[in-house]
Design a protein around this motif. Structure first.
Motif, PDB file in Angstrom:
ATOM      1  N   THR A 146       0.893  24.352  43.870  1.00 17.08           N
ATOM      2  CA  THR A 146       1.420  25.462  44.836  1.00 17.08           C
ATOM      3  C   THR A 146       0.043  25.942  45.180  1.00 17.08           C
ATOM      4  O   THR A 146      -1.204  25.656  44.566  1.00 17.08           O
ATOM      5  N   VAL A 147       0.101  27.026  46.145  1.00 16.28           N
ATOM      6  CA  VAL A 147      -1.155  27.585  46.777  1.00 16.28           C
ATOM      7  C   VAL A 147      -1.789  28.290  45.718  1.00 16.28           C
ATOM      8  O   VAL A 147      -3.002  28.052  45.488  1.00 16.28           O
ATOM      9  N   GLU A 148      -1.235  28.853  44.750  1.00 12.58           N
ATOM     10  CA  GLU A 148      -1.829  29.637  43.496  1.00 12.58           C
ATOM     11  C   GLU A 148      -2.342  28.718  42.927  1.00 12.58           C
ATOM     12  O   GLU A 148      -3.741  28.867  42.238  1.00 12.58           O
ATOM     13  N   GLU A 149      -1.860  27.574  42.320  1.00 12.98           N
ATOM     14  CA  GLU A 149      -2.624  26.473  41.563  1.00 12.98           C
ATOM     15  C   GLU A 149      -3.656  25.935  42.137  1.00 12.98           C
ATOM     16  O   GLU A 149      -4.868  25.610  41.373  1.00 12.98           O
ATOM     17  N   ARG A 150      -3.802  25.839  43.469  1.00 10.30           N
ATOM     18  CA  ARG A 150      -4.738  25.111  44.312  1.00 10.30           C
ATOM     19  C   ARG A 150      -5.978  26.445  43.664  1.00 10.30           C
ATOM     20  O   ARG A 150      -7.322  25.718  43.887  1.00 10.30           O
ATOM     21  N   ALA A 151      -5.577  27.444  44.166  1.00 15.64           N
ATOM     22  CA  ALA A 151      -6.736  28.495  44.103  1.00 15.64           C
ATOM     23  C   ALA A 151      -7.401  28.415  42.642  1.00 15.64           C
ATOM     24  O   ALA A 151      -8.634  28.609  42.705  1.00 15.64           O
ATOM     25  N   GLN A 152      -6.774  28.262  41.659  1.00 14.11           N
ATOM     26  CA  GLN A 152      -7.100  28.203  40.415  1.00 14.11           C
ATOM     27  C   GLN A 152      -7.985  26.886  39.972  1.00 14.11           C
ATOM     28  O   GLN A 152      -9.095  27.180  39.411  1.00 14.11           O
TER      29      GLN A 152
ATOM     30  N   ASP B  65     -11.156  27.832  41.704  1.00 17.43           N
ATOM     31  CA  ASP B  65     -11.736  29.118  40.847  1.00 17.43           C
ATOM     32  C   ASP B  65     -12.586  28.088  39.882  1.00 17.43           C
ATOM     33  O   ASP B  65     -13.885  28.400  39.400  1.00 17.43           O
TER      34      ASP B  65
END
Length: 301
Positions: A279-285, A288
């Motif tokens: 997901t977009v959130e997981e890719r952002a993590q 990071d």
């Protein structure tokens, strides 16, 4: 003590009978002189001073319990077993008792001596390793000669069957109750010892000096480059160091900073591309996490 000679030619039963008869007959007390060959003498373990004294006391008190075994060859009477007993008898000017053994050549003598010595208990670990290594190398060489002769015969007689048996480390291992890997190590030890001076060989095999088996293996791997026997431990150390430096792998050239950065970025892009299913959130993590790792590496500089 009387001088007696026992000729062991013929079957074992005939030899045994002659031995019994010969030991009942007193011969003439002659000053017999026996010959010692250095290459055979090396196969004989050196007894400790205590063992020499006990053997000497026994001979002086009870006489010679076991005759000295000799090989008559080219007008010489060569000792093949009994070097220490012979030295004691000569020292006290005592008469000799000998067994005459028959061999085709000196190679057969060595085979007999190796097997005889391996059956004894007073061998140092180094001497036993040396003899087993020698046994393996010698039987391999003999097998090679026999194979070559068989091939020559089959040129003239194509239907002649060859002997397919092969001497292997496993064959010798079964004979001496060791692993085949140990036998190969013993063979390497034997080859290395042969590159030392006669004095160093004797000291090593009798346990008077210690030499790393790794050092002996290293020089055995470069035997063709050693033209003269190694004379002492200092020379051995320098020789091993020379061969170690020579065989060390060349260090890889350092990559430039630009190439390293390019390679790192390519790997990071590959990891990020494989994260498309996230997901977009997981890719952002994930991004990071990569950023935090890069920052921690920077702080360690």
């Amino acid at each position: 003590m009387d001088n007696r000679t026992i000729d062991f030619n013929g079957t074992s039963e005939e030899a045994k009978k002659r031995k019994q008869i010969a030991r009942t007959l007193a011969g003439l007390d002659t000053n017999m002189t026996l010959d010692i060959l250095p290459e055979l003498d090396l196969l004989i373990p050196r007894p400790s001073q205590e063992e020499v004294e006990l053997l000497e006391e026994s001979i002086l008190a009870e006489g010679l319990r076991e005759p000295i075994s000799i090989w008559k060859h080219n007008s010489k009477q060569i000792i093949v077993d009994g070097h220490n007993r012979y030295a004691i008898l000569k020292r006290h000017n005592l008469p000799l008792e000998v067994n005459i053994l028959h061999f085709q050549d000196i190679e057969e003598v060595k085979d007999w001596m190796i097997n005889t010595q391996l059956g004894r208990r007073n061998l140092t670990d180094e001497k036993r390793a040396y003899l087993i290594g020698m046994k393996y190398e010698r039987e391999k060489k003999q097998q090679g000669r026999k194979k070559k002769l068989d091939e020559e015969k089959r040129k003239d007689f194509p239907l002649l069957e060859g002997n397919t048996s092969n001497i292997s480390a496993k064959t010798i291992a079964n004979q001496v109750n060791q692993s085949d890997r140990t036998i190969r190590n013993y063979a390497s030890f034997y080859r290395g010892v042969n590159l030392l001076s006669t004095e160093m060989q004797s000291d090593l095999l009798e346990g008077n000096i210690k030499i790393s088996k790794g050092h002996l293996k290293k020089i055995s791997q470069h035997a063709g480059q050693i033209k003269q026997p190694i004379q002492d431990l200092e020379e051995l150390s320098k020789t091993v160091e020379r061969f170690t430096l020579k065989s060390a792998p060349m260090p890889k050239p350092k990559a430039s900073r630009a190439l390293l950065e390019k390679d790192m970025i390519a790997k990071a892009e590959q990891v990020f591309a494989q994260s498309e299913h996230l997901t977009v959130e997981e890719r952002a993590q994930l991004l990071d996490s990569l950023s935090q790792w890069a920052q921690s590496q920077k702080e360690q500089l």
